[in-house]
Write a protein that holds these residues in place. Sequence first.
Motif, mmCIF file in Angstrom:
data_model
loop_
_atom_site.group_PDB
_atom_site.id
_atom_site.type_symbol
_atom_site.label_atom_id
_atom_site.label_comp_id
_atom_site.label_asym_id
_atom_site.label_seq_id
_atom_site.Cartn_x
_atom_site.Cartn_y
_atom_site.Cartn_z
ATOM 1 N N ILE A 23 -1.318 9.442 -0.983
ATOM 2 C CA ILE A 23 -2.747 9.315 -0.693
ATOM 3 C C ILE A 23 -3.422 8.621 -1.870
ATOM 4 O O ILE A 23 -3.579 9.200 -2.951
ATOM 5 C CB ILE A 23 -3.390 10.690 -0.424
ATOM 6 N N ASP A 24 -3.784 7.375 -1.645
ATOM 7 C CA ASP A 24 -4.496 6.611 -2.665
ATOM 8 C C ASP A 24 -5.975 6.981 -2.634
ATOM 9 O O ASP A 24 -6.481 7.493 -1.626
ATOM 10 C CB ASP A 24 -4.318 5.118 -2.425
ATOM 11 N N VAL A 25 -6.657 6.707 -3.718
ATOM 12 C CA VAL A 25 -8.062 7.102 -3.848
ATOM 13 C C VAL A 25 -8.963 5.897 -3.594
ATOM 14 O O VAL A 25 -8.824 4.851 -4.223
ATOM 15 C CB VAL A 25 -8.346 7.670 -5.252
ATOM 16 N N ILE A 26 -9.892 6.072 -2.659
ATOM 17 C CA ILE A 26 -10.977 5.121 -2.480
ATOM 18 C C ILE A 26 -12.216 5.760 -3.084
ATOM 19 O O ILE A 26 -12.646 6.841 -2.651
ATOM 20 C CB ILE A 26 -11.208 4.779 -0.999
ATOM 21 N N SER A 27 -12.778 5.136 -4.094
ATOM 22 C CA SER A 27 -13.901 5.723 -4.827
ATOM 23 C C SER A 27 -15.099 5.946 -3.918
ATOM 24 O O SER A 27 -15.498 5.053 -3.157
ATOM 25 C CB SER A 27 -14.307 4.797 -5.984
#
Length: 541
Positions: free
Chosen positions: A219-223
């Motif tokens: 799970i990558d982070v989208i700010s």
Amino acid sequence: MCITKFPTFLLVLYFLLPVNSCDVVPTALPKFGFTANGPGEMGKPVIIPKEKEKEKQEKFKINQFNLLASEMIALNRSLPDVRMDGCKSKDYLKDLPKTSVVIVFHNEAWSTLLRTVHSIINRSPRHLLEEIILVDDASERDFLGKPLENYVRKLPVLVRVVRMEKRSGLIRARLKGAATSTGQVITFLDAHCECTQGWLEPLLHEIAKDKTTVVCPIIDVISDETFEFMVGSDMTYGGFNWKLNFRWYPVPQREMDRRKGDRTLPLRSPTMAGGLFAIDRDYFTRLGTYDAGMDIWGGENLEMSFRIWQCGGTLLIVTCSHVGHVFRKATPYTFPGGTGQIINKNNRRLAEVWMDSFKNFFYIITPGVLKQEYGDISERQKLRERLQCKSFKWYLENIYPDSQIPGSYLSLGEVRNQESGVCLDTMGRKENDKVGIFSCHGMGGNQVWAFTGNKEIRCDDICLDVTKHGGPVMMIKCHHMKGNQLWEYDSDTHLLKHTNTQQCMDRPKDSSSQLPTLNDCDSNKASQKWLLKSMDVPGTR
């Protein structure tokens, strides 16, 4: 991007969609197609001009993320290929199953919801994508009604909108979406995600190899502030603490050894975050889907994680699959009865059904939860019996030996000074601070300590740690390597000895001090006598 894989007539339709029409979207959006230097392209952050700061702050309140920035970004923005090099050259099974992607939303922003949909379409091989199902959990925004249905009808992939008659929460809405779907694999995503290149094939590959495998992407982070796409770590996996809060923890060496150092191989994860995962349809049903007795959201991810492992399945984080997710600092939603009450009910259900006697760790550190009713669990208990599921002790020993809940313990409760009636107390302090002493109150919480089979004195994920003669006694993250965190307890003399220093814990001479000390051991000294008292858990059944 994979748009070029579509037939020409679909591409024409795809780029003629009326996204700027005022009867389709709540506010004007930029052109549908991206440009190389457009806002947010390749996952870059969007910087809002100072003159629009007030507008940004007002819009932020709507969804608890920077809606103004999101609306500046194209719905099909480009993203970098964030996979490890070894992932890009992997060969996957040719006969992979098709998936239905189920997305639940409630009052979601148009831009984030549709960007999720377009990222799925753009970056999924068409022959593997059965459909996308959008489950509307009683949204109150007009643009999520007919305008949404009109929009998705023109997409080059079947996208269906399913409506809940009343607000039901994530769990029941996902169940409806799953029941409506037709793909052999059900993939659950949140409504503010962005899929990256090559995200789907490695997930389906693991399920095709073994239908009892449940898979999650990195799970990558989208700010939530700038919508910058930041690559998530493949060196963490899912765990939980005594309060049954999901947490990310470093991947242990034993798991690296199992994979022989190959980070492109999937991780065996004790728990999953729950927002993003894929599961074989038949296995989902046989495993008992979700616990329908749970309300809204919270705890369902741990309940399913325990159930997968204890009942013979496997839970993997597939490190070659990346999906971005907007992480918010606060929720924009309200729930009947309050979020805390709902999560307490759900956690009690999972504790009572799956955790056996280890549920006491949860109850003693959060005693207020015992007042929470949790409904009838008899069907879930029958499910556990029917599936011949293993014990929670087995789970701790074989799947999560580095759990914050120790697999074996000698006492669970107070560490009480026999002479003075004070107890070791975290004092609400965090790790890397000194442990305190305070009047014993018998209410658990900050005064709950486990003396473990590994001779640690721990509260959740912190252990008592001493680095030098005389102390101080610190609260340090448990490292499972003994050393400064190794203690011995003599049940006859009631001395609590720190192994490395060979000194004993002592109550300070100054009665006003709230810090224990270390002194040379003396069995005749009353201030060094400590009672390790296991606490009863009232009201459990």
